[in-house]
Design a protein around this motif. Structure first.
Motif, mmCIF file in Angstrom:
data_model
loop_
_atom_site.group_PDB
_atom_site.id
_atom_site.type_symbol
_atom_site.label_atom_id
_atom_site.label_comp_id
_atom_site.label_asym_id
_atom_site.label_seq_id
_atom_site.Cartn_x
_atom_site.Cartn_y
_atom_site.Cartn_z
ATOM 1 N N SER A 92 -2.753 7.858 -2.457
ATOM 2 C CA SER A 92 -2.746 6.617 -1.696
ATOM 3 C C SER A 92 -3.326 5.522 -2.576
ATOM 4 O O SER A 92 -4.451 5.656 -3.074
ATOM 5 N N GLU A 132 -6.293 15.433 1.589
ATOM 6 C CA GLU A 132 -4.896 15.614 1.985
ATOM 7 C C GLU A 132 -3.951 15.940 0.836
ATOM 8 O O GLU A 132 -2.782 16.260 1.076
ATOM 9 N N ASP A 185 0.872 -1.175 0.000
ATOM 10 C CA ASP A 185 0.000 0.000 0.000
ATOM 11 C C ASP A 185 0.908 1.224 0.000
ATOM 12 O O ASP A 185 1.631 1.468 0.976
ATOM 13 N N THR A 190 1.943 5.408 -0.571
ATOM 14 C CA THR A 190 1.498 6.793 -0.422
ATOM 15 C C THR A 190 2.542 7.700 -1.044
ATOM 16 O O THR A 190 3.701 7.699 -0.620
ATOM 17 N N VAL A 211 -2.608 13.848 -1.283
ATOM 18 C CA VAL A 211 -1.591 12.801 -1.412
ATOM 19 C C VAL A 211 -2.211 11.657 -2.214
ATOM 20 O O VAL A 211 -3.434 11.462 -2.206
ATOM 21 N N SER A 256 3.513 11.580 -1.951
ATOM 22 C CA SER A 256 3.181 12.972 -1.606
ATOM 23 C C SER A 256 4.059 13.926 -2.399
ATOM 24 O O SER A 256 5.172 13.584 -2.816
ATOM 25 N N ARG A 290 -8.989 10.566 -0.369
ATOM 26 C CA ARG A 290 -7.792 10.999 0.350
ATOM 27 C C ARG A 290 -7.069 12.104 -0.412
ATOM 28 O O ARG A 290 -6.487 13.001 0.183
ATOM 29 N N TRP A 291 -7.104 12.033 -1.742
ATOM 30 C CA TRP A 291 -6.521 13.125 -2.520
ATOM 31 C C TRP A 291 -7.284 14.425 -2.277
ATOM 32 O O TRP A 291 -6.676 15.482 -2.134
ATOM 33 N N ASP A 308 6.016 6.446 0.658
ATOM 34 C CA ASP A 308 5.952 5.544 1.813
ATOM 35 C C ASP A 308 5.207 4.277 1.429
ATOM 36 O O ASP A 308 4.280 4.307 0.613
#
Length: 444
Positions: free
Chosen positions: A249, A245, A217, A219, A247, A221, A241-242, A393
């Protein structure tokens, strides 16, 4: 939805056809051929054509037309996206999407089309799922299939078909775990004779090559994600999530895929990497003209401009060009009236210059329109918008993968116009094209 699919080469020959619901005669393509004759360039053929009994929806990829025949009204962008998926799948399987490659692998192509559409409706369009059902052809596999009578079609149902993550295979294992991302940006710009930016925007894409064991999974950024005006994602990206935040994911597909497309339209954020000083004139008396072009770096952030090329479509009256290039080489095609100046790597210490005389046909009037200049260029390790990846990450797996990011800026429709009325005509056509592209991206 889709009743038939025809593949047409640049000369207008139908070299492959596939029917799902019912066989439709090739005569339906006559409406398309009429539109093709009226269009100046293949890209200008209308993507949607209405006939008395059908709708013809097409795309142009790799000097090929993918023409679908529809009998009922459907969202055209949905069909266009599917046709692009077909072209992408052919490219992924065989390395390129061309007439010769398709003819050499016609059996595999038919197998792919059979799996991608079920009774005319999209079924399996993800590369990972297709590769489990229909194994990509290799020389060894082709020899074995010839000797044993076997085929490339798999015996079991792909694991991704019944999974919540249909774009990724189950049980992926690698000795070396790697994740690479390429940030590629194209500058579309129109400049006037003085070098003032009249129109500029950036089309960007993030291409990924992920070879990771298990079910990672990720991430991703960015340092400055707010400059992106318009985005579209691979289905693996968690859009909520975009939105919250900024980012990315996602659980990535295995192998190569397009993670994200984006758009930067604010001219304040679009840096023009080169400037052009040019003078092209034709004399009232005497069959001659003069040309003088100089190119230099403008906003390159210290990076080197490579692959620099200038293309000029000369008026029909120009017979020859007697020019001198301080850097690179030039060619003039008498048949197409196209002058190409291949500069290569731009040396900021000694700016490249092309100058000399143009010979026009005797007895013809002075050309009314001065030609426009089309610029091609590449800049390695630079995203001209300023977009930068901050960090990557990984969760869900215990190993540490090797990660890498590369940047590339290149010219898209980068043009310099001499006269404003020429610019306005082309700008309106260009804006209409970009609007259609924007609508298509939102539909993905």
């Amino acid at each position: 939805m889709i009743h038939s699919l025809f593949l047409i080469n640049h000369t207008g020959d139908i070299f492959l056809e596939k029917h799902w619901k019912s066989v439709i005669g090739r005569s339906v393509c006559d409406y398309f051929f009429e539109a093709r004759e009226k269009a100046v360039e293949p890209e200008n053929v209308p993507p949607v054509l209405q006939t008395p009994h059908h709708y013809l929806i097409s795309i142009y990829r790799g000097k090929l037309f993918f023409l679908s025949v529809i009998q009922t009204e459907v969202p055209p962008l949905f069909v266009i996206e599917f046709l692009h998926r077909v072209a992408d799948t052919i490219q992924d399987y065989f390395g390129e999407c061309s007439e010769g490659v398709i003819k050499d692998n016609v059996v595999t192509v038919y197998e792919l089309l059979e799996e991608m559409l079920d009774n005319g409706f999209p079924l399996a369009t993800e590369s990972n799922v297709l590769k489990e059902m229909i194994r990509p052809p290799t020389i060894l596999r082709s020899v074995v299939n010839t000797l044993t009578g076997a085929s490339n079609v798999g015996d079991t149902l792909p694991t991704g078909q019944l999974s919540n993550v249909p774009w990724r295979r189950v049980g992926v294992k690698y000795t070396n775990n790697e994740a690479y991302f390429d940030v590629i940006e194209e500058i579309d710009a129109i400049l006037d004779k003085s070098g003032t930016t009249v129109f500029a925007e950036i089309q960007g894409v993030i291409e990924a090559c992920v070879r990771l064991t298990g079910m990672p999974d990720l991430t991703l950024s960015f340092m400055n994600p707010r400059l992106l005006d318009d985005v579209s994602f691979h289905p693996c990206v968690r859009f909520k999530r975009w939105e919250s935040e900024r980012v990315l994911s996602f659980i990535p597909p295995d192998g190569n895929f397009t993670l994200m497309n984006y758009h930067v339209s604010s001219q304040n954020l679009v840096a023009i990497p080169v400037y052009v000083k040019q003078s092209i004139s034709f004399f009232e008396t005497g069959p001659c003209g003069r040309l003088d072009i100089t190119i230099g770096p403008k906003q390159t952030m210290g990076k080197t401009v490579e692959g620099l090329m200038v293309t000029i479509h000369m008026p029909k009256a120009v017979l020859s060009a007697n020019l001198t290039a301080t850097q690179g080489t030039y060619t003039y095609d008498l048949a197409t009236k196209v002058l190409v100046w291949d500069i290569g790597k731009l040396n900021p210490q000694k700016l490249p210059n092309l100058k000399g005389s143009l010979t026009t046909q005797a007895g013809t009037p002075k050309p009314e329109d001065n030609p426009s200049l089309n610029i091609d260029l590449k800049i390695q390790q630079l995203a001209i918008s300023g977009l930068k990846v901050s960090r990557l990450d990984m969760y869900g797996e215990k190993y540490k993968p090797f990660k890498g990011v590369k940047y590339l800026t290149k010219a898209g429709k980068f043009q310099i116009y001499i006269y404003m009325f020429i610019f306005l005509e082309n700008l309106m056509s260009y804006l209409l094209f970009e609007w259609l592209q924007c609508v298509l991206k939102h539909s993905i």
